[in-house]
Design a protein around this motif. Sequence first.
Motif, PDB file in Angstrom:
ATOM      1  N   GLY A  84       8.389   6.660   8.180  1.00 44.92           N
ATOM      2  CA  GLY A  84       8.333   5.381   7.482  1.00 44.92           C
ATOM      3  C   GLY A  84       7.406   4.398   8.169  1.00 44.92           C
ATOM      4  O   GLY A  84       6.603   3.709   7.523  1.00 44.92           O
ATOM      5  N   ALA A  89       6.279   1.520   5.778  1.00 44.36           N
ATOM      6  CA  ALA A  89       7.398   1.280   4.872  1.00 44.36           C
ATOM      7  C   ALA A  89       8.052  -0.071   5.150  1.00 44.36           C
ATOM      8  O   ALA A  89       8.172  -0.504   6.292  1.00 44.36           O
ATOM      9  CB  ALA A  89       8.430   2.399   5.015  1.00 44.36           C
ATOM     10  N   ARG A  90       8.473  -0.730   4.061  1.00 40.56           N
ATOM     11  CA  ARG A  90       9.160  -2.015   4.165  1.00 40.56           C
ATOM     12  C   ARG A  90      10.637  -1.807   4.500  1.00 40.56           C
ATOM     13  O   ARG A  90      11.171  -0.702   4.384  1.00 40.56           O
ATOM     14  CB  ARG A  90       8.999  -2.771   2.848  1.00 40.56           C
ATOM     15  CG  ARG A  90       7.545  -3.123   2.532  1.00 40.56           C
ATOM     16  CD  ARG A  90       7.306  -3.255   1.039  1.00 40.56           C
ATOM     17  NE  ARG A  90       7.498  -2.002   0.329  1.00 40.56           N
ATOM     18  CZ  ARG A  90       6.665  -1.507  -0.586  1.00 40.56           C
ATOM     19  NH1 ARG A  90       5.553  -2.146  -0.888  1.00 40.56           N
ATOM     20  NH2 ARG A  90       6.933  -0.373  -1.206  1.00 40.56           N
ATOM     21  N   ASP A  93      12.641  -0.129   1.789  1.00 39.57           N
ATOM     22  CA  ASP A  93      12.153   1.143   1.253  1.00 39.57           C
ATOM     23  C   ASP A  93      13.006   2.294   1.763  1.00 39.57           C
ATOM     24  O   ASP A  93      13.559   2.235   2.875  1.00 39.57           O
ATOM     25  CB  ASP A  93      10.698   1.392   1.686  1.00 39.57           C
ATOM     26  CG  ASP A  93       9.695   0.564   0.917  1.00 39.57           C
ATOM     27  OD1 ASP A  93       9.996   0.158  -0.218  1.00 39.57           O
ATOM     28  OD2 ASP A  93       8.597   0.323   1.459  1.00 39.57           O
ATOM     29  N   VAL A  95      12.901   6.384   2.778  1.00 45.57           N
ATOM     30  CA  VAL A  95      12.071   7.535   3.134  1.00 45.57           C
ATOM     31  C   VAL A  95      12.912   8.770   2.845  1.00 45.57           C
ATOM     32  O   VAL A  95      13.909   9.018   3.526  1.00 45.57           O
ATOM     33  CB  VAL A  95      11.640   7.505   4.614  1.00 45.57           C
ATOM     34  CG1 VAL A  95      10.838   8.759   4.965  1.00 45.57           C
ATOM     35  CG2 VAL A  95      10.838   6.250   4.914  1.00 45.57           C
ATOM     36  N   ILE A 213       1.708   1.225   3.085  1.00 46.49           N
ATOM     37  CA  ILE A 213       2.248   0.993   1.748  1.00 46.49           C
ATOM     38  C   ILE A 213       2.452  -0.489   1.464  1.00 46.49           C
ATOM     39  O   ILE A 213       2.234  -0.952   0.346  1.00 46.49           O
ATOM     40  CB  ILE A 213       3.565   1.803   1.577  1.00 46.49           C
ATOM     41  CG1 ILE A 213       4.053   1.800   0.137  1.00 46.49           C
ATOM     42  CG2 ILE A 213       4.645   1.301   2.509  1.00 46.49           C
ATOM     43  CD1 ILE A 213       5.230   2.744  -0.086  1.00 46.49           C
ATOM     44  N   VAL A 238       8.295   7.859  -0.267  1.00 42.28           N
ATOM     45  CA  VAL A 238       8.630   6.576   0.356  1.00 42.28           C
ATOM     46  C   VAL A 238       8.522   5.503  -0.719  1.00 42.28           C
ATOM     47  O   VAL A 238       7.530   5.475  -1.456  1.00 42.28           O
ATOM     48  CB  VAL A 238       7.675   6.252   1.518  1.00 42.28           C
ATOM     49  CG1 VAL A 238       8.071   4.937   2.189  1.00 42.28           C
ATOM     50  CG2 VAL A 238       7.652   7.389   2.531  1.00 42.28           C
ATOM     51  N   GLY A 239       9.533   4.638  -0.813  1.00 42.99           N
ATOM     52  CA  GLY A 239       9.385   3.565  -1.784  1.00 42.99           C
ATOM     53  C   GLY A 239      10.651   2.811  -2.113  1.00 42.99           C
ATOM     54  O   GLY A 239      11.673   2.928  -1.434  1.00 42.99           O
TER      55      GLY A 239
END
Length: 427
Positions: A84, A89-90, A93, A95, A213, A238-239
Amino acid sequence: MTSVVTSTPSAAEVAALVEPGSGPRVLGVPGQINLDYAATAPCARAAADAVAELLPWYASVHRGAGALSQRCTLEYERARQTVGDFVGARADDYVIFTRNTTDALNLLAHVVPAGTIVVTFAGEHHANLLPWRNTCRLPVPASPAEAIRSLYAALAELRRGGGTEEILVSVTGASNVTGELWPIRELAAAAKRFGARIAVDAAQLAPHVAVDIAELDVDFLALSGHKLYAPFGAGVLVGRSDWLDAAEPYLFGGGASARVGDTTSDVRWAQGPARHEAGTPNLLGAVALAAVCTELEAADRDRLEREEQELLARLRSGLAAIEGVAELRTFGADAPRLGIVSFAVAGRESAEITAALARGHDIGVRDGLFCAHPLARRLLTEAATREGWARPATTAIRASIGLGTTREHVTAFLSALTTILTTPPAP
């Protein structure tokens, strides 16, 4: 030159065979030139070492009380955090470990809310063409600027009249056929302008350039470990967590369920990544991928990119100098790209050429349509028209480079290709 592999090196012998080059080291076999990175990259030494170190401890992940299980659970969740961090990655988010990019995009297709319209381009890899149920497929653009204009127009049309459907834009970060970079930041801005989300297929992008991202302002990102020097069967999606938590699990089984009652309908599903990771997870794949991410994070990525671009320029100029060879491209010849080049040869079968490279020169490249059939067929036709050939080739040849590729490898490939093309094919 040998024509076939007559023996297989032991694990210890392979582990000692490290190809030259700056940055993270990759394993290889002396005498074999691998120019097929876009399909599967070689294994990074860091990935192999991480797996070897953990193997004596290998045990179940999650819920085990023993020291081995506790160690493996810690390593698995550390790997999730490391991957992540690698892609920026926030905090909210998820993973989620998958098998590869294809699996990750199929997972995303599974969780998009019912009625979501998915906007993509006709030039995508099959992994980003085939999973979607309700699609708006845009034509292959002739330039990055045209891609942006086309997306703006499509989204404006979808929102005309006050349309409130969920929209997901799903695009590649870099073409697996041409290596050309897509304008992700601008496409993301277009998506946000119209209240849409955007997913990026980063299978080819992540091994070559740093990806963030959050900085790109994209909602989902998918990548494969086997293209990122960690060929142990892991990938990631990831999101945003909301769609992932709202959907039914991707797979039903242990790990995805928080509680199971006495009837099939009495199930409470887990929240978080576990919801979509049913079954025993691929611990070694996750740890291997994290090890490569850690090593790439510590490397001088700018230097690695410069070195790759130098090799790419040498490869492209060398191919351009060979009579009868035409490079495939979607955008202009000067468009930014990664270390991937596909080309056609006038009047020759690509399979015959790649076989000759392998048998006579120990050079591995790929031929075919590269799991992007609509795009590859189009580009083959355009190349034939551009070059004035009587008919287009039916398939192409792809040479792709990365960590461990050297000037000598590129030179040997160009020399071997020239020899093959100046030798009449056997009757």
